[in-house]
Design a protein around this motif. Structure first.
Motif, short mmCIF file in Angstrom:
data_model
loop_
_atom_site.label_atom_id
_atom_site.label_comp_id
_atom_site.label_asym_id
_atom_site.label_seq_id
_atom_site.Cartn_x
_atom_site.Cartn_y
_atom_site.Cartn_z
N THR A 6 0.86 -1.18 0.00
CA THR A 6 0.00 0.00 0.00
C THR A 6 0.90 1.23 0.00
O THR A 6 1.75 1.38 0.88
CB THR A 6 -0.91 0.03 1.25
N ASP A 7 0.69 2.12 -0.99
CA ASP A 7 1.53 3.32 -1.07
C ASP A 7 0.94 4.46 -0.22
O ASP A 7 -0.11 4.29 0.42
CB ASP A 7 1.75 3.74 -2.52
N THR A 8 1.60 5.61 -0.21
CA THR A 8 1.18 6.72 0.63
C THR A 8 -0.18 7.29 0.24
O THR A 8 -0.80 8.01 1.02
CB THR A 8 2.21 7.87 0.63
N ASP A 9 -0.65 6.98 -0.95
CA ASP A 9 -1.97 7.44 -1.39
C ASP A 9 -3.06 6.40 -1.13
O ASP A 9 -4.21 6.59 -1.50
CB ASP A 9 -1.95 7.80 -2.88
N GLY A 10 -2.68 5.27 -0.53
CA GLY A 10 -3.66 4.22 -0.22
C GLY A 10 -3.90 3.23 -1.34
O GLY A 10 -4.77 2.37 -1.24
N ASN A 11 -3.13 3.34 -2.43
CA ASN A 11 -3.27 2.39 -3.55
C ASN A 11 -2.63 1.07 -3.19
O ASN A 11 -1.46 1.04 -2.78
CB ASN A 11 -2.63 2.96 -4.82
N GLU A 12 -3.35 -0.02 -3.35
CA GLU A 12 -2.84 -1.36 -3.04
C GLU A 12 -2.47 -2.08 -4.32
O GLU A 12 -3.23 -2.06 -5.29
CB GLU A 12 -3.88 -2.17 -2.27
N THR A 13 -1.30 -2.72 -4.32
CA THR A 13 -0.87 -3.52 -5.46
C THR A 13 -0.28 -4.83 -4.96
O THR A 13 0.44 -4.85 -3.95
CB THR A 13 0.18 -2.79 -6.33
N ALA A 14 -0.59 -5.91 -5.65
CA ALA A 14 0.00 -7.20 -5.33
C ALA A 14 1.42 -7.21 -5.87
O ALA A 14 1.68 -6.76 -6.99
CB ALA A 14 -0.82 -8.33 -5.95
N SER A 34 2.93 13.42 1.64
CA SER A 34 1.73 13.51 0.81
C SER A 34 0.81 12.33 1.11
O SER A 34 1.22 11.34 1.71
CB SER A 34 2.11 13.51 -0.67
N GLY A 35 -0.41 12.44 0.69
CA GLY A 35 -1.37 11.36 0.90
C GLY A 35 -1.55 11.06 2.37
O GLY A 35 -1.58 11.96 3.21
N ALA A 36 -1.60 9.79 2.71
CA ALA A 36 -1.79 9.38 4.11
C ALA A 36 -0.52 9.58 4.93
O ALA A 36 -0.57 9.66 6.15
CB ALA A 36 -2.22 7.92 4.17
N GLY A 37 0.65 9.61 4.27
CA GLY A 37 1.90 9.80 4.99
C GLY A 37 2.58 8.52 5.39
O GLY A 37 3.63 8.53 6.01
N ILE A 82 0.13 11.53 9.96
CA ILE A 82 -0.48 10.34 9.32
C ILE A 82 -1.94 10.69 9.07
O ILE A 82 -2.69 10.95 10.02
CB ILE A 82 -0.38 9.09 10.23
N GLY A 83 -2.33 10.73 7.82
CA GLY A 83 -3.70 11.11 7.49
C GLY A 83 -4.02 12.52 7.95
O GLY A 83 -5.16 12.83 8.28
N GLY A 84 -3.01 13.37 8.02
CA GLY A 84 -3.19 14.75 8.44
C GLY A 84 -3.15 14.96 9.94
O GLY A 84 -3.18 16.08 10.42
N GLU A 85 -3.08 13.87 10.70
CA GLU A 85 -3.05 13.96 12.16
C GLU A 85 -1.64 13.71 12.67
O GLU A 85 -0.95 12.81 12.18
CB GLU A 85 -4.01 12.93 12.78
N PRO A 86 -1.20 14.46 13.68
CA PRO A 86 0.15 14.23 14.22
C PRO A 86 0.24 12.90 14.97
O PRO A 86 -0.64 12.54 15.72
CB PRO A 86 0.35 15.41 15.17
N MET A 87 1.30 12.18 14.71
CA MET A 87 1.58 10.91 15.39
C MET A 87 2.92 11.06 16.09
O MET A 87 3.90 11.49 15.49
CB MET A 87 1.64 9.77 14.39
N LEU A 88 2.95 10.70 17.37
CA LEU A 88 4.19 10.75 18.12
C LEU A 88 5.00 9.50 17.80
O LEU A 88 4.48 8.38 17.83
CB LEU A 88 3.92 10.82 19.62
#
Length: 129
Positions: A6-14, A34-37, A82-88
């Motif tokens: 899964t990339d930073t934009d949420g695209n999943e590839t096998a 960018s994207g989800a981070g 992550i997803g625009g929210e700060p993660m410690l």
């Protein structure tokens, strides 16, 4: 070895080969803002390794147990969106690009095992005062 990426934009590839992860990890820090981070690899239906690049290196976390490899003794806490929210993020669990690749590659090729060279700790406890 088949796994889902899964990339930073949420695209999943096998995927079938871990080699492309070298290029993913080499992306500049700005790409990880960018994207989800974050990105992820998944070999088990109910578990994945989430990873992202901070300004100081890579953070990797097994989900759903929130386990992260303790890499160093540094108790500094970083923040990453992550997803625009700060993660410690505990600096003790931040690693180099080479270490990140070895952890991801081991997880994928072993069918979902965590690299035993590191102590895997519940990372939320490391970010609490």
């Amino acid at each position: 070895m088949h796994f889902l990426y899964t990339d930073t934009d949420g695209n999943e590839t096998a995927q079938e080969d871990t080699g492309f992860l070298l290029a993913v990890l080499a992306q500049p820090f700005a790409c990880w803002q960018s994207g989800a981070g974050d990105s992820a690899v998944q070999v088990k239906e109910d578990e994945r390794l989430i990873f992202f690049k901070t300004a100081r290196g890579f953070f990797i976390m097994q989900h759903p147990d929130y386990l992260a490899p303790r890499i160093q003794a540094d108790e500094t806490i970083l923040t990453h969106a992550i997803g625009g929210e700060p993660m410690l993020v505990p600096m003790s669990c931040v690693c180099t690009e080479d270490v990140a690749f070895s952890i991801l590659q081991y997880y994928i090729t072993s069918g979902g095992l965590l690299l035993p060279a590191y102590e895997w700790v519940e990372f939320p406890a490391l970010t609490m005062p």
